[in-house]
Design a protein around this motif. Structure first.
Motif, PDB file in Angstrom:
ATOM      1  N   SER A  30      54.793 -11.020  74.203  1.00 17.09           N
ATOM      2  CA  SER A  30      54.994  -9.571  74.110  1.00 17.09           C
ATOM      3  C   SER A  30      53.714  -8.793  74.382  1.00 17.09           C
ATOM      4  CB  SER A  30      55.569  -9.199  72.740  1.00 17.09           C
ATOM      5  OG  SER A  30      54.667  -9.557  71.721  1.00 17.09           O
ATOM      6  N   MET A  31      52.554  -9.343  74.010  1.00 18.52           N
ATOM      7  CA  MET A  31      51.302  -8.631  74.290  1.00 18.52           C
ATOM      8  C   MET A  31      51.033  -8.557  75.792  1.00 18.52           C
ATOM      9  SD  MET A  31      48.652  -9.427  71.189  1.00 18.52           S
ATOM     10  CE  MET A  31      48.812 -11.202  71.130  1.00 18.52           C
ATOM     11  N   HIS A  36      50.489  -5.508  80.655  1.00 19.73           N
ATOM     12  CA  HIS A  36      50.669  -5.417  82.106  1.00 19.73           C
ATOM     13  C   HIS A  36      51.795  -4.470  82.508  1.00 19.73           C
ATOM     14  CE1 HIS A  36      47.779  -8.605  83.012  1.00 19.73           C
ATOM     15  NE2 HIS A  36      48.244  -9.194  81.933  1.00 19.73           N
ATOM     16  N   GLY A  37      52.607  -4.056  81.548  1.00 18.77           N
ATOM     17  CA  GLY A  37      53.721  -3.167  81.860  1.00 18.77           C
ATOM     18  C   GLY A  37      54.728  -3.825  82.783  1.00 18.77           C
ATOM     19  N   ALA A  38      54.976  -5.111  82.554  1.00 16.41           N
ATOM     20  CA  ALA A  38      55.846  -5.892  83.447  1.00 16.41           C
ATOM     21  C   ALA A  38      56.535  -6.994  82.645  1.00 16.41           C
ATOM     22  CB  ALA A  38      55.009  -6.501  84.564  1.00 16.41           C
ATOM     23  N   TYR A 114      59.347 -15.585  74.044  1.00 20.53           N
ATOM     24  CA  TYR A 114      59.206 -14.144  73.835  1.00 20.53           C
ATOM     25  C   TYR A 114      59.559 -13.309  75.060  1.00 20.53           C
ATOM     26  CZ  TYR A 114      56.537 -16.457  70.237  1.00 20.53           C
ATOM     27  OH  TYR A 114      56.159 -17.293  69.230  1.00 20.53           O
ATOM     28  N   LYS A 115      60.106 -13.937  76.083  1.00 15.59           N
ATOM     29  CA  LYS A 115      60.378 -13.202  77.322  1.00 15.59           C
ATOM     30  C   LYS A 115      61.387 -12.090  77.102  1.00 15.59           C
ATOM     31  CE  LYS A 115      64.049 -15.239  79.991  1.00 15.59           C
ATOM     32  NZ  LYS A 115      64.633 -13.933  80.089  1.00 15.59           N
ATOM     33  N   SER A 116      61.327 -11.103  77.965  1.00 13.69           N
ATOM     34  CA  SER A 116      62.267  -9.983  77.882  1.00 13.69           C
ATOM     35  C   SER A 116      63.670 -10.471  78.209  1.00 13.69           C
ATOM     36  CB  SER A 116      61.846  -8.873  78.843  1.00 13.69           C
ATOM     37  OG  SER A 116      61.809  -9.372  80.163  1.00 13.69           O
TER      38      SER A 116
END
Length: 135
Positions: A30-31, A36-38, A114-116
């Motif tokens: 998540s960090m 990176h906003g990605a 933790y991936k989106s």
């Protein structure tokens, strides 16, 4: 040893890297996603990072876990990451900030636990729930 040039979005911070590790990864923690906003940040460890201009604009954020994110305070470009007690000269470089073509490619997805939920990993690279297991 190959030398690569890199820079931030506004071009005021420039750096050079002498050598890149062969193992770079797409980090889904998540960090990294927020920094990176990605969906992930892609990082490679550098043998030696040296600022060539704009060093006064280089800012660091120390996270609660002690890891350090390096960025340009003018434009906000994410420049790199390093663990606690790792010198800046050995930081993991945000590969998208390199201005030159590179001779290495990412070889894994890390911290996939933790991936989106909106990003689907659809390549052949190994996936690790946390960091690289067994290393």
């Amino acid at each position: 040893m190959k030398v690569y040039q890199g820079s931030c979005l506004c071009g005021q911070v420039t750096y050079e890297v002498r050598g890149l590790s062969k193992d770079g990864a797409h980090c889904h923690c998540s960090m990294c996603r927020k920094f990176h906003g990605a969906a992930f940040g892609t990082l490679f460890t550098a043998e030696h990072v040296q600022w060539t201009s704009g060093q006064s604009l280089v800012k660091e954020y120390v996270a609660p876990n002690g890891t350090i994110r390096t960025f340009c305070r003018e434009c906000g470009s994410s420049l790199g990451f390093r663990g606690k007690d790792v010198p800046q000269s050995r930081m993991e470089v945000a590969i998208a900030t390199l201005d030159d073509d590179i001779e290495v490619t990412p070889d894994a997805h890390i911290y996939t636990r933790y991936k989106s939920n909106w990003y689907v990993i659809d390549d052949h690279l190994p996936r690790f729930d946390e960091g690289r297991e067994g290393e």
